[in-house]
Each structure stands twice: as structure tokens, then as C-alpha cells.
Scaffold this active site. Structure first.
Site, short mmCIF file in Angstrom:
data_model
loop_
_atom_site.label_atom_id
_atom_site.label_comp_id
_atom_site.label_asym_id
_atom_site.label_seq_id
_atom_site.Cartn_x
_atom_site.Cartn_y
_atom_site.Cartn_z
N GLY A 46 -25.66 21.66 -0.49
CA GLY A 46 -25.71 20.37 -0.66
C GLY A 46 -27.04 19.46 -0.18
N GLN A 51 -32.84 13.28 2.92
CA GLN A 51 -33.07 14.40 3.63
C GLN A 51 -34.50 15.08 3.40
OE1 GLN A 51 -29.07 16.45 2.72
NE2 GLN A 51 -29.56 17.34 4.82
N CYS A 91 -25.25 21.20 8.26
CA CYS A 91 -25.96 20.46 7.72
C CYS A 91 -27.58 20.99 7.68
CB CYS A 91 -25.92 18.92 8.29
SG CYS A 91 -26.99 17.74 7.63
N LEU A 92 -28.18 20.86 6.48
CA LEU A 92 -29.47 21.32 6.52
C LEU A 92 -30.62 20.68 7.50
CD1 LEU A 92 -30.15 22.24 2.88
CD2 LEU A 92 -29.97 23.98 4.62
N HIS A 133 -19.93 14.61 2.07
CA HIS A 133 -20.91 14.84 3.08
C HIS A 133 -22.26 14.29 2.87
CE1 HIS A 133 -23.05 17.57 6.35
NE2 HIS A 133 -23.91 17.11 5.34
N GLU A 134 -22.60 14.51 1.28
CA GLU A 134 -24.01 14.06 1.09
C GLU A 134 -23.98 12.51 0.85
OE1 GLU A 134 -25.96 16.03 1.28
OE2 GLU A 134 -24.74 18.06 1.19
N HIS A 137 -24.81 11.06 3.81
CA HIS A 137 -26.24 10.80 4.07
C HIS A 137 -26.94 9.43 3.74
CE1 HIS A 137 -27.41 14.47 6.08
NE2 HIS A 137 -26.68 15.12 5.18
ZN ZN Z 1 -26.22 17.11 5.65
#
Ligand code: ZN
Length: 146
Positions: A46, A51, A91-92, A133-134, A137
Site C-alpha cells: 500500500g 509518502q 510502513c514503507l 493504514h493508507e 497517511h
Molecule cells: Zn504507511
């Protein structure tokens, strides 16, 4: 185009509130394809636009590597199940960090697809978790805050 992912929990771009997309312009379409490419390149599941440095309400989710990514513009969670579960998330933007996060197991989310068509999706399990989660963000919320 594969774009660099913004990392570090103190990075201001990851902490600001993103804005709604007003129009599915060529720039937005380009952003979506860059996000999908960047997600694949990082073998992620995701990604949210902040991000990659764009404060816009665009998310992509790809729970299964062999299936196409789900794109949601201006996503809004309309319903959540009462039942929740706690699962360790990564998380990336936070390499080497994982944190247990409690979330509803089922959600109904509404938004626009990549063509600007209104969509309503019932998701459960991993997909529901990625979407939540996204969407976090987009409000500048990271798993370390949970
Ligand atoms: Zn994330």
C-alpha cells in the site's frame, strides 16, 4: 516513474493533512501510475500520495502481488465493523519499524477510482487494513502514533 519514498516519522510532509483531489487531471493520472510503479518497485502492499511527497488524497492498495492495485481517490470510510483486531504493521516510510495496530476488521469505503467514477468497496482482512493504514497517511498519522 519510480519516485523516492519519504521516510522518517519527523518528516513534515508525512505529518501534514493532505487535500482532496478536485479533478482527475493528467497530473493526477500520472501521479497514480507513478504510485503504482513505486509500490511495485518496493514490493509494498500500500502507498499514500504524501509518502511520495504529494499532499493529495490518493491511495493505492495491492494486497496480492499478482493482482492489479486498487486505486482510491478521496477515500472516505463510511462503515466499520465493531469487531477489531490487533496486527503488527509495517510502513514503507518507516523502514525497520513495525508496530501493533488495532483496527476494525471490515470496512466500507467510498471514493473515486482512477477514472473518476464513484466506487463503494466493502473490504475485510488485509485489504481493509491496508486501506485504513493508507487513509491514516492522508491525515498525517503513522503507525507509531497508534
Ligand atoms: Zn504507511
Amino acid at each position: 516513474m519510480i519516485l523516492p519514498i519519504q521516510t522518517n516519522q519527523d518528516n513534515p510532509i508525512l505529518r501534514q493533512k493532505a487535500k482532496e483531489v478536485k479533478e482527475i487531471s493528467p497530473q493526477i493520472k500520472g501521479l497514480i501510475s507513478d504510485m503504482i510503479e513505486t509500490l511495485k518497485a518496493n514490493q509494498g502492499i500500500g502507498l499514500a500520495a504524501p509518502q511520495i511527497g504529494q499532499l493529495l488524497h490518493v491511495i493505492v492498495a495491492k494486497p496480492e502481488s499478482d493482482k492489479e492495485a486498487l486505486v482510491l481517490i478521496n477515500p472516505q470510510i463510511k462503515k466499520t465493523s465493531r469487531k477489531k483486531e490487533i496486527i503488527e504493521e509495517g510502513c514503507l516510510s518507516l523502514p525497520n519499524i513495525s508496530a501493533p495496530v488495532e483496527r476494525p476488521i471490515k470496512i466500507t469505503v467510498q471514493g473515486l477510482d482512477a477514472d473518476g467514477q464513484s466506487v463503494k468497496i466493502k473490504a475485510k482482512g488485509l485489504l481493509a487494513r491496508i486501506i485504513q493504514h493508507e487513509i491514516d497517511h492522508l491525515s498525517g498519522i503513522l503507525i507509531v502514533d497508534k
